[in-house]
Design a protein around this motif. Structure first.
Motif, short mmCIF file in Angstrom:
data_model
loop_
_atom_site.label_atom_id
_atom_site.label_comp_id
_atom_site.label_asym_id
_atom_site.label_seq_id
_atom_site.Cartn_x
_atom_site.Cartn_y
_atom_site.Cartn_z
N ALA A 44 -41.88 -56.20 -14.88
CA ALA A 44 -40.98 -55.06 -14.74
C ALA A 44 -39.56 -55.35 -15.23
O ALA A 44 -38.98 -54.55 -15.97
CB ALA A 44 -40.94 -54.58 -13.30
N GLU A 45 -39.00 -56.47 -14.85
CA GLU A 45 -37.62 -56.80 -15.23
C GLU A 45 -37.48 -56.91 -16.75
O GLU A 45 -36.52 -56.42 -17.33
CB GLU A 45 -37.16 -58.11 -14.57
N ALA B 69 -37.89 -53.39 -18.36
CA ALA B 69 -36.70 -52.59 -18.10
C ALA B 69 -35.56 -53.01 -19.01
O ALA B 69 -34.89 -52.16 -19.62
CB ALA B 69 -36.28 -52.70 -16.63
N SER C 298 -32.44 -50.01 -15.84
CA SER C 298 -32.69 -50.89 -14.71
C SER C 298 -34.16 -50.76 -14.29
O SER C 298 -34.84 -49.79 -14.64
CB SER C 298 -31.78 -50.53 -13.54
N LYS C 299 -34.61 -51.72 -13.50
CA LYS C 299 -35.99 -51.69 -13.00
C LYS C 299 -36.21 -50.44 -12.15
O LYS C 299 -37.25 -49.79 -12.25
CB LYS C 299 -36.28 -52.95 -12.19
N SER C 300 -35.22 -50.09 -11.32
CA SER C 300 -35.38 -48.90 -10.47
C SER C 300 -35.42 -47.62 -11.30
O SER C 300 -36.19 -46.70 -10.99
CB SER C 300 -34.29 -48.84 -9.41
N THR C 301 -34.62 -47.54 -12.36
CA THR C 301 -34.66 -46.36 -13.24
C THR C 301 -36.01 -46.27 -13.95
O THR C 301 -36.59 -45.19 -14.06
CB THR C 301 -33.52 -46.41 -14.27
N ASN D 218 -38.90 -47.43 -12.90
CA ASN D 218 -39.91 -47.00 -11.92
C ASN D 218 -39.73 -45.53 -11.56
O ASN D 218 -40.71 -44.81 -11.37
CB ASN D 218 -39.87 -47.88 -10.67
N ARG D 219 -38.50 -45.07 -11.47
CA ARG D 219 -38.25 -43.66 -11.16
C ARG D 219 -38.79 -42.76 -12.28
O ARG D 219 -39.43 -41.75 -12.01
CB ARG D 219 -36.75 -43.42 -10.94
N ARG D 220 -38.55 -43.15 -13.52
CA ARG D 220 -39.06 -42.33 -14.64
C ARG D 220 -40.58 -42.32 -14.67
O ARG D 220 -41.20 -41.31 -14.98
CB ARG D 220 -38.50 -42.85 -15.95
N LYS E 137 -42.49 -42.68 -12.03
CA LYS E 137 -42.91 -41.87 -10.89
C LYS E 137 -42.88 -40.38 -11.24
O LYS E 137 -43.74 -39.61 -10.81
CB LYS E 137 -42.03 -42.15 -9.68
N SER F 122 -45.87 -47.40 -10.37
CA SER F 122 -44.87 -48.41 -10.69
C SER F 122 -45.15 -48.97 -12.07
O SER F 122 -46.26 -48.84 -12.60
CB SER F 122 -44.86 -49.54 -9.67
#
Length: 127
Positions: A41-42, A45, A51-54, A56-58, A60, A66
């Protein structure tokens, strides 16, 4: 290695990505790097410039749980195609980025309900 088509990996519920260009770039990047055992993931991204959270959000938003699960699904779907093409199980596991043959077999069976060897045998006995 053949590339997966976007239509074949979108979720069954028909959800479409909020940013199709981003999703297309992501799928292209993953296809080009499936054999990389360190595809995490890192790294993805950072290569996608988010970022990793962005990331994963996209994903989702597209109906995917994930990035790591998405990578795993892509690897397993590609392995299924390669097994249908007659590539041996051990070679397929390496081609799609699994460092452990036993973990590949475990993931394949969990995803498809059969081992890669059984799948290949069944596929060739039907065709």
């Amino acid at each position: 290695m053949p590339m997966l088509e976007l239509e074949s990996i979108w979720p069954i519920n028909g959800a479409r990505p909020a940013a199709p260009d981003f999703f297309s770039r992501l799928v292209s990047f993953l296809n080009a790097n499936l054999a990389n055992q360190n595809l995490r993931a890192e790294f993805v991204a950072s290569m996608m410039g988010v970022s990793k959270s962005t990331l994963n959000r996209r994903l989702k938003q597209c109906g995917e749980p994930s990035i790591n699960k998405f990578i795993n699904e892509m690897r397993l779907n590609e392995s299924k195609k390669q097994l249908r093409n007659g590539v041996c199980v051990l070679e397929v596991s390496k081609m799609v980025g699994f460092s452990s043959h036993s973990y590949f077999t475990y993931c394949f069976k969990k995803q498809f309900g059969t081992t890669p060897g059984e799948f290949a045998t069944r596929y060739y006995s039907v065709t």
